[in-house]
Design a protein around this motif. Structure first.
Motif, short mmCIF file in Angstrom:
data_model
loop_
_atom_site.label_atom_id
_atom_site.label_comp_id
_atom_site.label_asym_id
_atom_site.label_seq_id
_atom_site.Cartn_x
_atom_site.Cartn_y
_atom_site.Cartn_z
N ALA A 1 0.81 -1.23 0.00
CA ALA A 1 0.00 0.00 0.00
C ALA A 1 0.84 1.27 0.00
CB ALA A 1 -0.94 -0.01 1.21
N SER A 2 1.99 1.24 0.68
CA SER A 2 2.78 2.47 0.81
C SER A 2 3.60 2.79 -0.44
CB SER A 2 3.73 2.34 2.01
OG SER A 2 4.73 1.36 1.74
N GLY A 3 3.80 1.80 -1.30
CA GLY A 3 4.66 2.00 -2.45
C GLY A 3 6.13 2.09 -2.09
N SER A 4 6.48 1.62 -0.90
CA SER A 4 7.85 1.72 -0.39
C SER A 4 8.56 0.38 -0.49
CB SER A 4 7.82 2.17 1.08
OG SER A 4 9.08 1.99 1.69
N CYS A 5 9.81 0.41 -0.92
CA CYS A 5 10.60 -0.82 -0.95
C CYS A 5 10.86 -1.35 0.46
CB CYS A 5 11.92 -0.58 -1.67
SG CYS A 5 11.75 -0.43 -3.47
N ILE A 6 10.87 -0.49 1.45
CA ILE A 6 11.04 -0.94 2.84
C ILE A 6 9.94 -1.92 3.21
CG2 ILE A 6 10.87 -0.18 5.25
CD1 ILE A 6 12.38 2.36 4.44
N ASP A 7 8.74 -1.63 2.78
CA ASP A 7 7.61 -2.52 3.09
C ASP A 7 7.55 -3.71 2.16
OD1 ASP A 7 6.81 -0.94 5.21
OD2 ASP A 7 5.43 0.25 4.00
N VAL A 8 7.86 -3.51 0.89
CA VAL A 8 7.69 -4.59 -0.07
C VAL A 8 8.75 -5.69 0.11
CG1 VAL A 8 9.09 -3.86 -2.08
CG2 VAL A 8 6.84 -4.90 -2.43
N VAL A 9 9.91 -5.35 0.73
CA VAL A 9 10.90 -6.41 1.00
C VAL A 9 10.63 -7.15 2.30
CG1 VAL A 9 12.71 -5.30 -0.36
CG2 VAL A 9 12.59 -4.88 2.11
N GLY A 10 9.60 -6.74 3.05
CA GLY A 10 9.15 -7.62 4.12
C GLY A 10 9.11 -7.11 5.54
N ARG A 11 9.36 -5.82 5.78
CA ARG A 11 9.32 -5.40 7.19
C ARG A 11 7.95 -5.63 7.83
NH1 ARG A 11 11.24 0.57 9.12
NH2 ARG A 11 9.27 1.14 8.13
N PRO A 12 6.82 -5.38 7.15
CA PRO A 12 5.52 -5.68 7.78
C PRO A 12 5.34 -7.17 8.09
CG PRO A 12 5.22 -4.16 5.95
CD PRO A 12 6.64 -4.65 5.86
N MET A 13 5.80 -8.04 7.17
CA MET A 13 5.71 -9.49 7.42
C MET A 13 6.51 -9.87 8.65
SD MET A 13 5.89 -11.73 3.92
CE MET A 13 7.55 -11.21 3.48
N SER A 14 7.73 -9.35 8.72
CA SER A 14 8.60 -9.69 9.85
C SER A 14 8.02 -9.19 11.16
CB SER A 14 10.00 -9.11 9.63
OG SER A 14 10.62 -9.68 8.50
N ARG A 15 7.47 -7.99 11.15
CA ARG A 15 6.88 -7.44 12.37
C ARG A 15 5.72 -8.30 12.84
NH1 ARG A 15 5.54 -2.78 10.47
NH2 ARG A 15 7.40 -1.63 11.12
#
Length: 398
Positions: free
Chosen positions: A260-274
């Protein structure tokens, strides 16, 4: 699942550069599996099921590998979950045991790779058909698509975003590589055992700015294994002296937050890991404050920083300072990747998650030699794959 599950034996091969030796994947798998069984003090004949993880071999390669250990006819499951494959096999083994279905299960992972950068599924010639097309599409919309290795590109762009958003520096990113290369000097199983300064890491060849070669995990050959057993099996066979409890474990995949954010930080998995960390903490009753030693998925230096934030070691944006201050090495609050991590120990995809578990078992038993974390009682493993899957495992020694 209300039953407990314990790792009673671990084993791994030395991780090596691809094509270093004329050695087949089943030879490596046989070595790692044999070491795990010997460590557990049990024969292969007591193993009831075998989940086997790999990414680059053909279907039923798991059977070909396991047949090196014995021909007992037990079920063998072939597991492929990108870079999280090894931890996925371990999670299957835990589920078989914790559900009461089995008393003893072997989780095995291996990989025989080719030299060169890992394409991550984006260089297959049909981008639209790639399982990570959605992920790379987010990156391309924000940063374009360049002629550099796609996995390094998407993580490099995540690093740029982190730098722009939080002021993270190239020296802080390089400090991750320096730390993990330094740790690997004490690990005879590591692919690399060379020590580098931050300056040398910054001066290395750039793969995708700001990431240099010494901040990127290599392709590797290797295998690792773990024997997982029930509380009854441990008690009846007198194996408490070697047993390490899988206190909590969780796997998550991408949600809308990943894109949703369009950010590579999120697309590489930080939300999944959290999310996986939160579920594992809840399942175990433990928190990051209880953890002593961590093996996490530093496929690139930036991912170690992102994972600090996802696991709760620090707030968002503070991970660069955390590594710079020495909080994640020997003498700090946690020791992260005492094995050398993926960057220096190596990254044979199917074996990585199980090698993390092996290192933590040795640490919690107090048998890790010169890289031992004094008094370690709780360990955390984090294994992630684009496409996506994140597995967080908490191990506890009584």
């Amino acid at each position: 699942m209300t039953g407990k599950a314990y790792i009673i034996g671990v084993g791994m091969t030395k991780f090596e550069k691809p094509e270093t030796r004329d050695r087949q994947y089943w030879d490596m798998a046989g070595e790692a599996g044999g070491k795990a069984l010997a460590d557990a003090g049990v024969p292969y004949s007591v193993v009831e099921q075998v989940p086997v993880g790999y990414c680059h071999q053909a279907s039923t390669a798991g059977q070909r590998a396991v047949y090196e250990l014995g021909l007992t006819g037990v079920p063998v499951y072939n597991v492929n979950n990108n870079c999280a494959t090894g931890a996925t096999a371990l999670m299957m083994a835990r589920q078989f045991v914790a559900s009461g279905l089995n008393d003893c299960v072997l989780a095995l992972g291996f990989e025989k790779m080719k030299r060169g950068a890992l394409g991550g599924g984006a260089d297959s010639g049909d981008f639209a058909a790639s399982p990570v097309a959605r992920h790379y599409g987010v990156m391309a919309a924000a940063h374009g698509f360049e002629m550099t290795p796609p996995t390094a590109q998407i993580f490099g762009n995540a690093a740029r975003e982190h730098m722009d958003r939080y002021g993270t520096t190239e020296r802080q990113l390089a400090a991750v590589g320096a730390k993990n290369h330094r740790h690997s000097a004490d690990n005879p199983n590591a692919q690399f055992q060379d020590v580098y300064t931050v300056e040398e890491i910054l001066a290395a060849r750039t793969v995708h700015r700001p990431l240099t070669k010494l901040q990127c995990s290599p392709t590797s050959d290797g295998a690792a294994a773990a024997v997982v057993a029930s509380e009854r099996f441990v008690r009846d066979r007198g194996l408490a002296d070697r047993a390490v409890e899988i206190a909590g474990q969780a796997m998550t995949t991408d949600t809308a937050d990943s894109f949703a954010s369009g950010s590579c930080i999120d697309v590489v998995g930080r939300p999944m890991s959290r999310a996986a960390a939160r579920q594992a903490y809840e399942a175990s009753g433990l928190g990051i404050e209880d953890v002593d030693v961590i093996e996490l998925h530093d496929c690139f230096s930036v991912n170690e920083l992102l994972t600090y934030e996802a696991l709760g070691l620090c707030a968002e944006g503070e991970s660069g300072k955390l590594v710079e201050d020495g909080a994640t090495t020997h003498g700090g609050r946690w020791v992260v990747n005492p094995s050398g991590g993926l960057i220096s120990k190596g990254h044979p995809l199917g074996a990585t998650g199980l090698a993390q578990a092996a290192e933590l078992v040795w640490q919690l038993r107090g048998t890790a030699g010169p890289r031992q974390v004094p008094g370690a009682r709780v360990g955390l493993a984090h294994n992630i794959g684009l496409g996506g899957a994140a597995v967080v495992t908490l191990l506890r020694r009584g």
